[in-house]
Design a protein around this motif. Structure first.
Motif, PDB file in Angstrom:
ATOM      1  N   LYS A 133     -36.177  -5.370 -31.741  1.00  0.00           N
ATOM      2  CA  LYS A 133     -37.245  -4.445 -31.112  1.00  0.00           C
ATOM      3  C   LYS A 133     -37.328  -5.004 -29.623  1.00  0.00           C
ATOM      4  O   LYS A 133     -37.480  -4.023 -28.832  1.00  0.00           O
ATOM      5  N   MET A 134     -37.010  -6.221 -29.205  1.00  0.00           N
ATOM      6  CA  MET A 134     -36.968  -6.585 -27.800  1.00  0.00           C
ATOM      7  C   MET A 134     -35.883  -5.970 -26.846  1.00  0.00           C
ATOM      8  O   MET A 134     -36.215  -5.269 -25.864  1.00  0.00           O
ATOM      9  N   ASN A 135     -34.862  -5.895 -27.524  1.00  0.00           N
ATOM     10  CA  ASN A 135     -33.703  -5.295 -27.025  1.00  0.00           C
ATOM     11  C   ASN A 135     -33.885  -3.668 -26.835  1.00  0.00           C
ATOM     12  O   ASN A 135     -33.424  -3.166 -25.655  1.00  0.00           O
ATOM     13  N   ASN A 136     -34.341  -3.113 -27.791  1.00  0.00           N
ATOM     14  CA  ASN A 136     -34.690  -1.665 -27.753  1.00  0.00           C
ATOM     15  C   ASN A 136     -35.745  -1.602 -26.585  1.00  0.00           C
ATOM     16  O   ASN A 136     -35.629  -0.454 -25.628  1.00  0.00           O
ATOM     17  N   MET A 137     -36.743  -2.302 -26.399  1.00  0.00           N
ATOM     18  CA  MET A 137     -37.815  -2.098 -25.478  1.00  0.00           C
ATOM     19  C   MET A 137     -37.186  -2.235 -24.140  1.00  0.00           C
ATOM     20  O   MET A 137     -37.332  -1.477 -22.842  1.00  0.00           O
ATOM     21  N   ILE A 138     -36.242  -3.338 -23.830  1.00  0.00           N
ATOM     22  CA  ILE A 138     -35.466  -3.568 -22.546  1.00  0.00           C
ATOM     23  C   ILE A 138     -34.648  -2.268 -22.365  1.00  0.00           C
ATOM     24  O   ILE A 138     -34.804  -1.811 -21.114  1.00  0.00           O
ATOM     25  N   LEU A 139     -34.044  -1.626 -23.224  1.00  0.00           N
ATOM     26  CA  LEU A 139     -33.232  -0.534 -22.943  1.00  0.00           C
ATOM     27  C   LEU A 139     -33.947   0.710 -22.796  1.00  0.00           C
ATOM     28  O   LEU A 139     -33.766   1.451 -21.638  1.00  0.00           O
ATOM     29  N   LYS A 190     -36.647 -12.334 -39.523  1.00  0.00           N
ATOM     30  CA  LYS A 190     -37.830 -11.938 -38.887  1.00  0.00           C
ATOM     31  C   LYS A 190     -37.550 -12.048 -37.304  1.00  0.00           C
ATOM     32  O   LYS A 190     -37.881 -10.912 -36.552  1.00  0.00           O
ATOM     33  N   ASN A 191     -37.004 -13.148 -37.063  1.00  0.00           N
ATOM     34  CA  ASN A 191     -36.635 -13.274 -35.611  1.00  0.00           C
ATOM     35  C   ASN A 191     -35.499 -12.438 -35.147  1.00  0.00           C
ATOM     36  O   ASN A 191     -35.722 -11.641 -33.899  1.00  0.00           O
ATOM     37  N   ILE A 192     -34.588 -12.132 -36.012  1.00  0.00           N
ATOM     38  CA  ILE A 192     -33.415 -11.077 -35.543  1.00  0.00           C
ATOM     39  C   ILE A 192     -34.216  -9.569 -35.368  1.00  0.00           C
ATOM     40  O   ILE A 192     -33.851  -8.898 -34.525  1.00  0.00           O
ATOM     41  N   GLU A 193     -35.165  -9.199 -36.321  1.00  0.00           N
ATOM     42  CA  GLU A 193     -35.769  -7.963 -36.126  1.00  0.00           C
ATOM     43  C   GLU A 193     -36.504  -8.053 -34.671  1.00  0.00           C
ATOM     44  O   GLU A 193     -36.592  -7.094 -34.200  1.00  0.00           O
ATOM     45  N   GLU A 194     -37.368  -8.998 -34.461  1.00  0.00           N
ATOM     46  CA  GLU A 194     -38.074  -8.982 -33.213  1.00  0.00           C
ATOM     47  C   GLU A 194     -37.168  -9.104 -31.922  1.00  0.00           C
ATOM     48  O   GLU A 194     -37.365  -8.217 -31.111  1.00  0.00           O
ATOM     49  N   LEU A 195     -35.976  -9.602 -32.111  1.00  0.00           N
ATOM     50  CA  LEU A 195     -35.111  -9.529 -31.154  1.00  0.00           C
ATOM     51  C   LEU A 195     -34.567  -8.076 -30.770  1.00  0.00           C
ATOM     52  O   LEU A 195     -34.462  -7.558 -29.865  1.00  0.00           O
TER      53      LEU A 195
END
Length: 130
Positions: A114-120, A107-112
């Motif tokens: 998502k955050m990486n995609n948002m930053i990109l 779950k933590n990896i999936e959240e990371l």
């Protein structure tokens, strides 16, 4: 109840053979007359005299030894089986803990991600991308 006569015809035996037969008859008579408590005394007399082997006492000792060995084997087997069951339960508990940790890490990896995609996406929109 009639008792059979204990007459023994020994025409060709030596004196030693006659004494052995008489001694055996005396021992048989003692066994029939003596109570169970005095049986041990007769057994000791036979063993020290060396005239005969005490197979009944030996059989009882062997049976007792077998029984004690059997009981000890059962107890050791029960202890080993209990230990194996304990280890299986402990292993299952550890596996459950590890699987729950893996699920939380997933779950933590999936959240990371998502955050990486948002930053990109934010970087692509702002034009800072090089």
């Amino acid at each position: 109840m009639e008792r059979p006569s204990l007459e023994i015809n020994l025409p060709d035996t030596h004196e030693e053979g006659k004494l052995y037969v008489v001694d055996s008859l005396n021992n048989l008579n003692k066994l029939n007359v003596c109570p169970d408590g005095s049986q041990h005394v007769l057994d000791e007399e036979e063993n020290t005299g060396g005239t005969g082997e005490n197979t009944a006492g030996s059989n009882i000792r062997n049976q007792c030894l077998f029984f004690v060995t059997f009981i000890l084997t059962l107890i050791v087997s029960l202890a080993l089986v209990s230990f194996v069951i304990f280890l299986i339960i402990q292993t299952r508990n550890k596996m459950d803990q590890i699987s729950s940790r893996l699920i939380s890490e997933k779950k933590n990896i999936e959240e990371l991600k998502k955050m990486n995609n948002m930053i990109l996406k934010h970087l692509n929109q702002s034009g800072i991308k090089e």
